[in-house]
Design a protein around this motif. Structure first.
Motif, PDB file in Angstrom:
ATOM      1  N   ILE A 184     -14.751  -8.032  27.499  1.00 47.17           N
ATOM      2  CA  ILE A 184     -15.029  -9.412  27.892  1.00 47.17           C
ATOM      3  C   ILE A 184     -15.291  -9.453  29.388  1.00 47.17           C
ATOM      4  CG2 ILE A 184     -14.201 -11.805  27.861  1.00 47.17           C
ATOM      5  CD1 ILE A 184     -12.105 -10.971  25.790  1.00 47.17           C
ATOM      6  N   ASN A 185     -16.369 -10.111  29.758  1.00 43.86           N
ATOM      7  CA  ASN A 185     -16.663 -10.383  31.158  1.00 43.86           C
ATOM      8  C   ASN A 185     -16.151 -11.803  31.443  1.00 43.86           C
ATOM      9  OD1 ASN A 185     -17.879 -11.254  33.568  1.00 43.86           O
ATOM     10  ND2 ASN A 185     -19.588  -9.822  33.288  1.00 43.86           N
ATOM     11  N   LEU A 186     -15.249 -11.918  32.395  1.00 42.65           N
ATOM     12  CA  LEU A 186     -14.581 -13.203  32.618  1.00 42.65           C
ATOM     13  C   LEU A 186     -15.320 -14.102  33.605  1.00 42.65           C
ATOM     14  CD1 LEU A 186     -10.961 -11.763  32.827  1.00 42.65           C
ATOM     15  CD2 LEU A 186     -11.985 -12.956  30.896  1.00 42.65           C
ATOM     16  N   SER A 187     -16.429 -13.620  34.129  1.00 44.52           N
ATOM     17  CA  SER A 187     -17.154 -14.395  35.133  1.00 44.52           C
ATOM     18  C   SER A 187     -17.492 -15.801  34.623  1.00 44.52           C
ATOM     19  CB  SER A 187     -18.435 -13.647  35.509  1.00 44.52           C
ATOM     20  OG  SER A 187     -19.335 -14.535  36.115  1.00 44.52           O
ATOM     21  N   SER A 188     -17.295 -16.800  35.480  1.00 50.94           N
ATOM     22  CA  SER A 188     -17.539 -18.178  35.035  1.00 50.94           C
ATOM     23  C   SER A 188     -19.036 -18.514  35.040  1.00 50.94           C
ATOM     24  CB  SER A 188     -16.775 -19.160  35.924  1.00 50.94           C
ATOM     25  OG  SER A 188     -17.125 -18.911  37.275  1.00 50.94           O
ATOM     26  N   SER A 189     -19.845 -17.621  35.640  1.00 54.63           N
ATOM     27  CA  SER A 189     -21.273 -17.945  35.742  1.00 54.63           C
ATOM     28  C   SER A 189     -22.071 -17.528  34.495  1.00 54.63           C
ATOM     29  CB  SER A 189     -21.862 -17.287  36.989  1.00 54.63           C
ATOM     30  OG  SER A 189     -21.800 -15.887  36.837  1.00 54.63           O
ATOM     31  N   ILE A 190     -21.404 -16.920  33.519  1.00 54.94           N
ATOM     32  CA  ILE A 190     -22.139 -16.433  32.339  1.00 54.94           C
ATOM     33  C   ILE A 190     -22.542 -17.580  31.417  1.00 54.94           C
ATOM     34  CG2 ILE A 190     -21.817 -15.156  30.168  1.00 54.94           C
ATOM     35  CD1 ILE A 190     -20.406 -13.037  31.775  1.00 54.94           C
ATOM     36  N   THR A 191     -23.782 -17.535  30.967  1.00 57.51           N
ATOM     37  CA  THR A 191     -24.248 -18.595  30.073  1.00 57.51           C
ATOM     38  C   THR A 191     -24.535 -18.063  28.668  1.00 57.51           C
ATOM     39  OG1 THR A 191     -26.448 -18.209  30.963  1.00 57.51           O
ATOM     40  CG2 THR A 191     -25.235 -20.095  31.850  1.00 57.51           C
TER      41      THR A 191
ATOM     42  N   ARG B 257     -20.047  -0.851  26.725  1.00 57.61           N
ATOM     43  CA  ARG B 257     -20.261  -1.649  27.938  1.00 57.61           C
ATOM     44  C   ARG B 257     -18.913  -2.180  28.399  1.00 57.61           C
ATOM     45  NH1 ARG B 257     -23.644  -6.882  27.138  1.00 57.61           N
ATOM     46  NH2 ARG B 257     -21.731  -8.024  27.509  1.00 57.61           N
ATOM     47  N   LEU B 258     -18.409  -1.614  29.467  1.00 61.33           N
ATOM     48  CA  LEU B 258     -17.104  -2.052  29.978  1.00 61.33           C
ATOM     49  C   LEU B 258     -17.207  -3.439  30.587  1.00 61.33           C
ATOM     50  CD1 LEU B 258     -15.425   1.018  31.759  1.00 61.33           C
ATOM     51  CD2 LEU B 258     -14.971   0.097  29.485  1.00 61.33           C
ATOM     52  N   GLY B 259     -16.161  -4.235  30.382  1.00 62.60           N
ATOM     53  CA  GLY B 259     -16.090  -5.558  31.007  1.00 62.60           C
ATOM     54  C   GLY B 259     -14.860  -5.637  31.879  1.00 62.60           C
ATOM     55  N   ASP B 260     -14.446  -6.842  32.214  1.00 66.21           N
ATOM     56  CA  ASP B 260     -13.234  -6.990  33.037  1.00 66.21           C
ATOM     57  C   ASP B 260     -12.002  -6.597  32.247  1.00 66.21           C
ATOM     58  OD1 ASP B 260     -14.571  -8.118  35.304  1.00 66.21           O
ATOM     59  OD2 ASP B 260     -14.885  -9.910  34.080  1.00 66.21           O
ATOM     60  N   ILE B 261     -11.971  -7.060  30.994  1.00 64.70           N
ATOM     61  CA  ILE B 261     -10.860  -6.669  30.129  1.00 64.70           C
ATOM     62  C   ILE B 261     -11.459  -6.028  28.879  1.00 64.70           C
ATOM     63  CG2 ILE B 261     -10.644  -9.013  29.136  1.00 64.70           C
ATOM     64  CD1 ILE B 261      -7.585  -8.430  28.974  1.00 64.70           C
TER      65      ILE B 261
ATOM     66  N   ASN C 216     -11.145  -0.553  38.428  1.00 64.11           N
ATOM     67  CA  ASN C 216     -10.247  -1.694  38.551  1.00 64.11           C
ATOM     68  C   ASN C 216     -10.372  -2.658  37.364  1.00 64.11           C
ATOM     69  OD1 ASN C 216      -8.291  -3.297  39.773  1.00 64.11           O
ATOM     70  ND2 ASN C 216      -9.846  -4.584  40.786  1.00 64.11           N
ATOM     71  N   ARG C 217     -10.557  -2.085  36.181  1.00 62.39           N
ATOM     72  CA  ARG C 217     -10.623  -2.912  34.980  1.00 62.39           C
ATOM     73  C   ARG C 217      -9.468  -2.547  34.055  1.00 62.39           C
ATOM     74  NH1 ARG C 217     -17.083  -2.372  33.954  1.00 62.39           N
ATOM     75  NH2 ARG C 217     -17.695  -3.112  36.006  1.00 62.39           N
ATOM     76  N   ASP C 218      -9.213  -3.437  33.102  1.00 65.19           N
ATOM     77  CA  ASP C 218      -8.087  -3.203  32.200  1.00 65.19           C
ATOM     78  C   ASP C 218      -8.545  -2.747  30.834  1.00 65.19           C
ATOM     79  OD1 ASP C 218      -5.563  -4.011  33.602  1.00 65.19           O
ATOM     80  OD2 ASP C 218      -6.769  -5.820  33.954  1.00 65.19           O
TER      81      ASP C 218
HETATM   82  C1  LIG Z   1     -20.017  -9.996  34.671  1.00 64.16           C
HETATM   83  O1  LIG Z   1     -21.125 -10.836  34.712  1.00 64.16           O
HETATM   84  C2  LIG Z   1     -21.540 -11.151  36.035  1.00 64.16           C
HETATM   85  C3  LIG Z   1     -22.578 -12.247  35.937  1.00 64.16           C
HETATM   86  O2  LIG Z   1     -23.611 -11.898  35.053  1.00 64.16           O
HETATM   87  C4  LIG Z   1     -22.031  -9.872  36.696  1.00 64.16           C
HETATM   88  O3  LIG Z   1     -22.444 -10.131  38.011  1.00 64.16           O
HETATM   89  C5  LIG Z   1     -20.892  -8.850  36.694  1.00 64.16           C
HETATM   90  O4  LIG Z   1     -21.339  -7.618  37.195  1.00 64.16           O
HETATM   91  C6  LIG Z   1     -20.337  -8.656  35.304  1.00 64.16           C
HETATM   92  N1  LIG Z   1     -19.103  -7.859  35.365  1.00 64.16           N
HETATM   93  C7  LIG Z   1     -18.929  -6.749  34.671  1.00 64.16           C
HETATM   94  C8  LIG Z   1     -17.590  -6.147  34.773  1.00 64.16           C
HETATM   95  O5  LIG Z   1     -19.791  -6.274  33.965  1.00 64.16           O
END
Ligand SMILES: *[C@@H]1O[C@H](CO)[C@@H](O)[C@H](O)[C@H]1NC(C)=O
Ligand SMILES: *[C@@H]1O[C@H](CO)[C@@H](O)[C@H](O)[C@H]1NC(C)=O
Ligand SMILES: [Zn+2]
Ligand SMILES: [Zn+2]
Length: 610
Positions: free
Chosen positions: A303-310, A43-47, A90-92
């Motif tokens: 890691i997903n850097l979004s601030s909305s993650i709980t 599962r790719l994230g921001d970084i 556009n991810r690292d």
């Molecule tokens: C990161 O999490 C947010 C909020 O749940 C989501 O909208 C976004 O798509 C996620 N980003 C990635 C890169 O998965």
């Protein structure tokens, strides 16, 4: 009308039958076709990170084990594809290695100095953060290779926060930069990186390790925290040659220190040294990944850097990728080898092939045909246990050197379990196998002791307190060093053992009834996110605990008389201590033989059906 309906009906039945037949025929036409076992995608994230640790020279992959058949060239190709996949969104993607590149395999260990051929291959991988382990510090010649080859090659990507070396004029200087601060290419994330080695006390005299406890109160550390305040850091990465288990107090201390300075910053640790797969949650914004050993595992973390993650499970994702070409192709989304292999990957494969050729690593000394022999996947008493094999079959063939003095008819041979480095798998037994299984060139020595006393030595050395003596923190009077590394910290982590005994189901893979039947034996990793981290579901192997030492016994009935107690010269102080604790007197030690365990095994495999 009815006739027409009948005809349509017949046609339909005919079609249906022929489909079924065709399917049947197709299946029968390829009796080897098996459903492909399910795999868990990344599962790719921001970084994103790919992490290796404790490779110990296994850059050719595992030639006798299909599960881990990927080599360093395949990894180079894979890393390139994964960077492209991330970039396209556009991810690292950052590559991290946490050390121990020597001692484990013929490719690294047959040369002098060891690593001469393997390090130039290792550095073909473009790591973003690379550091060292204790195996870069036992011998000065290996530290010198870091300073002369690896550090200059990686430049600012080499980070080492708490190791120094001595200049010819006596001054100690940092082995590499202690801190790296950089911006990622895609998302322009500001990363602050440190790299720590655990409190290692047996480094060569020209190098010096500052324990984390001291390092965090040194001026350079305080200056780094001041220079890069929280507002200017998006992610902190700690590459550590330190086990990630929460019971490792050094890591807890580092955690407390960093968290105090950066209360809301995402922090990621990459660990090593204890040779296990592990993933630990320290707090909502901090996790730690450890990626196994010996090119069996490639760790992935996003890691997903979004601030909305709980939910922390939405923020961090981890995978343990089996080091195999199949899995690399699957994750890189390449369907054919032609598509998968890159020119740089192919070049590295060629380097590997020519190194193996030049070093004679594939020279066949014998064949293992009847069984695999495992260090700890089966209990000690099992015929497939390598220590059972060694103590029952191989050690009794040890011959006394002709020049040594009088001897007794009864004999005990004691070996520490750390004298074996890896399982022995079915297939050709080569020069490389010798280095993989037991390369340690020690002399055998002998003492004559009363039988009753002699029989108590091994049990004494295996008593709990001997094992626990140094486990508070890898100190040098640690008897655990008698064991192989992945066994050393097992008592340390009792929950791990308990979990290993639990049969695993695959709730995330349900619906594929074939999964359970198809899976091969391998790692089933229980970590702080459960057991869904292994990218390939496996039938769990259990690591049965190993004692410090095992012995082969050639004895006659009764407790009278004297016996020869034979052991490696480096165990003299352990055996002497045990004898004295048992109330005996330790006699003078005599030289016995220079046919060390690895040579004895070579001869045995060459001459017997194994
Ligand atoms: C990161 O999490 C947010 C909020 O749940 C989501 O909208 C976004 O798509 C996620 N980003 C990635 C890169 O998965
Ligand atoms: C040793 O050499 C280094 C580098 O040339 C220098 O910075 C340092 O001052 C020298 N130390 C002594 C004690 O001469
Ligand atoms: Zn290691
Ligand atoms: Zn280590």
């Amino acid at each position: 009308m009815r006739v027409i309906l009948l005809i349509i009906g017949l046609i339909a039945i005919f079609y249906y039958a022929s489909e079924t037949l065709r399917e049947k025929f197709l299946i029968n036409a390829d009796p080897w076709a098996k459903p492909v076992p399910a795999k868990r995608p990344l599962r790719l994230g921001d970084i994103n990170f790919l992490h290796t640790t404790d490779t110990h020279g296994w850059l050719s992959g595992h030639l006798n084990q299909k599960t881990y058949n990927g080599d360093w060239g395949d990894f180079v190709s894979f890393a390139k594809h994964m960077r492209q996949l991330a970039q396209a969104q556009n991810r690292d993607l950052l590559l991290v290695d946490t050390g121990d590149r020597h001692d484990g395999n013929g490719l690294s260990d047959i040369t002098s100095p060891n690593g001469a051929r393997s390090l130039p291959i290792f550095v073909k991988l473009e790591y973003d953060i690379v550091t060292l382990g204790n195996h870069e510090l036992y011998l000065w010649e290996n530290s010198a290779q870091e300073i002369d080859v690896v550090v200059p090659h990686y430049g600012e990507n080499y980070v080492c926060s708490n190791v120094e070396y001595q200049l010819p004029n006596g001054t100690f200087v940092p082995l590499a930069q202690r801190v790296r601060y950089f911006t990622t290419p895609q998302q322009k994330l500001r990363v602050l990186a440190f790299a720590f080695l655990f409190d290692f006390t047996r480094a060569n005299k020209k190098t010096r390790v500052t324990p984390i406890l001291e390092a965090v109160s040194q001026p350079w550390f305080k200056e780094a925290l001041a220079a890069y305040p929280a507002l200017e850091v998006d992610v902190i990465v700690v590459a550590g040659h330190v086990p990630v288990t929460k019971r490792w107090t050094e890591l807890q201390l580092l955690h407390a220190t960093l968290r105090a300075a950066y209360p809301h910053t995402i922090i990621q640790y990459f660990g090593g040294h204890s040779h296990v797969r592990d993933f630990q949650v320290f707090d909502e914004l901090l996790t730690a990944l450890q990626s196994g050993r010996f090119c069996e595992t490639l760790g992935f973390l996003s890691i997903n850097l979004s601030s909305s993650i709980t939910d922390i499970k939405d923020r961090f994702s981890r995978s343990y990728i089996d080091f195999s070409v199949d899995l690399f192709m699957f994750h890189a989304q390449k369907s054919s080898p032609q598509e998968f292999h890159t020119s740089s990957g192919t070049e590295v494969k060629a380097m590997l092939a020519s190194a193996r050729e030049d070093l004679g690593l594939d020279k066949v000394l014998g064949h293992v045909t009847t069984s695999n022999y495992y260090m700890d996947y089966v209990p000690l008493s099992h015929p497939k246990n390598i220590f059972h094999f060694l103590t029952h079959s191989v050690l009794p063939t040890l011959e006394r050197n002709a020049t040594s003095g009088p001897h007794n008819d009864q004999r005990l041979i004691i070996i520490n379990t750390g004298s074996v480095r890896y399982d022995l798998y079915k297939g050709p037994y080569t020069v490389d196998s010798h280095y993989i299984v037991s390369p340690f060139q020690n002399d055998w020595v002998k003492v004559s002791l009363p039988k009753e006393l002699a029989l108590k030595i091994a049990p004494k050395l295996n008593e709990k307190e001997y094992i626990l003596a140094g486990q508070q923190k890898g100190s040098s009077n640690d008897y655990g060093y008698l064991k192989p590394p992945h066994q050393r910290y097992m008592e340390f982590d009792t929950s791990r053992q308990a979990r290993d005994q639990v049969p695993v189901s695959y709730p995330d893979l349900d619906g594929d009834a074939d999964v359970k039947a198809q899976v091969s034996k391998g790692y089933v990793t229980w970590d702080d996110f459960g057991h869904s981290g292994d990218d390939t579901p496996h039938r769990a192997v259990i690591n049965y605990p190993l004692p410090n030492v095992v012995q082969s016994t050639e004895l006659q009935p009764g407790l009278d008389g004297t016996v020869d107690v034979v052991f490696y010269s480096f165990l003299i102080s352990n055996i002497a201590a045990a004898v004295e604790e048992l109330g005996g007197e330790f006699p003078p030690v005599e030289f016995y033989s220079d046919t060390y365990l690895g040579l004895l095994l070579d001869q045995y495999v060459a001459g017997h059906k194994v």
